[in-house]
Design a protein around this motif. Structure first.
Motif, PDB file in Angstrom:
ATOM      1  N   GLY A  27       1.018  -1.313   0.016  1.00 28.10           N
ATOM      2  CA  GLY A  27      -0.052   0.078  -0.112  1.00 28.10           C
ATOM      3  C   GLY A  27       0.721   1.068   0.062  1.00 28.10           C
ATOM      4  O   GLY A  27       0.548   2.150  -0.837  1.00 28.10           O
ATOM      5  N   LEU A  28       1.856   1.421   0.858  1.00 28.99           N
ATOM      6  CA  LEU A  28       2.757   2.217   0.894  1.00 28.99           C
ATOM      7  C   LEU A  28       3.567   2.641  -0.450  1.00 28.99           C
ATOM      8  O   LEU A  28       3.839   3.717  -0.717  1.00 28.99           O
ATOM      9  CB  LEU A  28       3.678   2.313   2.293  1.00 28.99           C
ATOM     10  N   LEU A  29       3.882   1.754  -1.054  1.00 28.54           N
ATOM     11  CA  LEU A  29       4.358   1.761  -2.454  1.00 28.54           C
ATOM     12  C   LEU A  29       3.598   2.719  -3.494  1.00 28.54           C
ATOM     13  O   LEU A  29       4.314   3.566  -4.150  1.00 28.54           O
ATOM     14  CB  LEU A  29       4.735   0.547  -2.902  1.00 28.54           C
ATOM     15  N   HIS A  30       2.307   2.475  -3.298  1.00 27.30           N
ATOM     16  CA  HIS A  30       1.568   3.174  -4.256  1.00 27.30           C
ATOM     17  C   HIS A  30       1.489   4.573  -3.763  1.00 27.30           C
ATOM     18  O   HIS A  30       1.148   5.581  -4.559  1.00 27.30           O
ATOM     19  CB  HIS A  30       0.084   2.429  -4.201  1.00 27.30           C
ATOM     20  N   LEU A  31       1.529   4.971  -2.589  1.00 29.70           N
ATOM     21  CA  LEU A  31       2.093   6.554  -2.154  1.00 29.70           C
ATOM     22  C   LEU A  31       3.098   7.289  -2.985  1.00 29.70           C
ATOM     23  O   LEU A  31       3.022   8.395  -3.280  1.00 29.70           O
ATOM     24  CB  LEU A  31       2.360   6.614  -0.619  1.00 29.70           C
ATOM     25  N   THR A  32       4.084   6.430  -3.247  1.00 30.73           N
ATOM     26  CA  THR A  32       5.340   7.084  -3.855  1.00 30.73           C
ATOM     27  C   THR A  32       4.979   7.161  -5.339  1.00 30.73           C
ATOM     28  O   THR A  32       5.645   8.160  -5.862  1.00 30.73           O
ATOM     29  CB  THR A  32       6.526   5.973  -3.874  1.00 30.73           C
ATOM     30  N   PHE A  74      -3.583   8.795  -0.313  1.00 28.46           N
ATOM     31  CA  PHE A  74      -3.302   8.120   0.940  1.00 28.46           C
ATOM     32  C   PHE A  74      -4.593   6.920   1.257  1.00 28.46           C
ATOM     33  O   PHE A  74      -4.330   5.675   1.534  1.00 28.46           O
ATOM     34  CB  PHE A  74      -3.343   9.011   2.258  1.00 28.46           C
ATOM     35  N   ILE A  75      -5.819   7.582   1.108  1.00 33.47           N
ATOM     36  CA  ILE A  75      -6.912   6.476   1.294  1.00 33.47           C
ATOM     37  C   ILE A  75      -7.073   5.306   0.239  1.00 33.47           C
ATOM     38  O   ILE A  75      -7.242   4.214   0.730  1.00 33.47           O
ATOM     39  CB  ILE A  75      -8.196   7.378   1.301  1.00 33.47           C
ATOM     40  N   PHE A  76      -6.491   5.781  -0.827  1.00 27.50           N
ATOM     41  CA  PHE A  76      -6.437   4.441  -1.667  1.00 27.50           C
ATOM     42  C   PHE A  76      -5.495   3.530  -1.395  1.00 27.50           C
ATOM     43  O   PHE A  76      -5.547   2.467  -1.719  1.00 27.50           O
ATOM     44  CB  PHE A  76      -6.540   4.974  -3.164  1.00 27.50           C
ATOM     45  N   SER A  77      -4.272   4.158  -0.988  1.00 28.90           N
ATOM     46  CA  SER A  77      -3.134   3.323  -0.744  1.00 28.90           C
ATOM     47  C   SER A  77      -3.544   2.307   0.416  1.00 28.90           C
ATOM     48  O   SER A  77      -3.071   1.215   0.462  1.00 28.90           O
ATOM     49  CB  SER A  77      -1.929   4.121  -0.383  1.00 28.90           C
ATOM     50  N   LEU A  78      -4.422   2.966   1.189  1.00 29.58           N
ATOM     51  CA  LEU A  78      -4.801   1.986   2.554  1.00 29.58           C
ATOM     52  C   LEU A  78      -5.742   0.833   1.875  1.00 29.58           C
ATOM     53  O   LEU A  78      -5.617  -0.306   2.350  1.00 29.58           O
ATOM     54  CB  LEU A  78      -5.631   2.755   3.438  1.00 29.58           C
ATOM     55  N   LEU A  79      -6.558   1.204   0.877  1.00 33.58           N
ATOM     56  CA  LEU A  79      -7.366  -0.020   0.258  1.00 33.58           C
ATOM     57  C   LEU A  79      -6.339  -0.865  -0.468  1.00 33.58           C
ATOM     58  O   LEU A  79      -6.805  -1.825  -0.644  1.00 33.58           O
ATOM     59  CB  LEU A  79      -7.990   1.080  -0.958  1.00 33.58           C
ATOM     60  N   GLY A 128      -5.988  -4.886  -0.294  1.00 37.57           N
ATOM     61  CA  GLY A 128      -5.733  -5.688  -1.584  1.00 37.57           C
ATOM     62  C   GLY A 128      -4.787  -6.631  -1.386  1.00 37.57           C
ATOM     63  O   GLY A 128      -4.633  -7.758  -1.632  1.00 37.57           O
ATOM     64  N   GLY A 129      -3.511  -5.918  -0.881  1.00 37.72           N
ATOM     65  CA  GLY A 129      -2.300  -6.823  -0.402  1.00 37.72           C
ATOM     66  C   GLY A 129      -2.526  -7.945   0.455  1.00 37.72           C
ATOM     67  O   GLY A 129      -2.057  -8.769   0.084  1.00 37.72           O
TER      68      GLY A 129
END
Length: 137
Positions: A83-88, A93-98, A102-103
């Protein structure tokens, strides 16, 4: 997994080469209509992204982490990292939590089936939906 002996830099370079080769036809083909381009992009992106992300996060990282921590901890750590990778890459942030959720799903699929292939297929389907909905472009 059999590719654990491959250095990460080589693995990363192979991924970049495959991505470049895959997207060359899209860039070169000027005759393609916009819809055809989007569909071709969707297919190539979804296949490549799902395969590489699953090989890295569930193939390399999850299987390696399981050697040092409990299965539960390995699943949680890799899911949060996913999830944190997608922040980069600019995902909110909310989508990264989602994506972390998914992970978790992908990791459970890998753990239950003892195979990475079902996770790649699920990831591919999600990517197709995200590109078609306009969340990825």
């Amino acid at each position: 997994m059999p590719f654990h002996s491959v250095k990460f830099s080589h693995f990363f370079l192979i991924g970049l080469i495959i991505l470049t080769i895959s997207f060359v036809p899209i860039i070169v083909q000027q005759e393609l209509s916009y819809i055809e381009s989007i569909l071709l992009f969707n297919l190539l992106f979804s296949i490549i992204n799902a395969t590489l992300e699953e090989l890295i996060w569930r193939g390399l990282m999850l299987s390696s982490l399981k050697e040092f921590v409990s299965n539960r901890s390995a699943v949680i750590i890799t899911s949060i990292g996913f999830g944190l990778l997608h922040l980069t890459v600019g995902i909110p942030f909310i989508f990264s939590l989602l994506f972390s959720i998914g992970g978790l799903f992908y990791a459970f699929v890998v753990m239950k089936t003892n195979s990475i292939y079902p996770a790649i297929i699920f990831h591919f389907v999600i990517n197709v939906g995200m590109v078609l909905s306009g969340l990825i472009l």
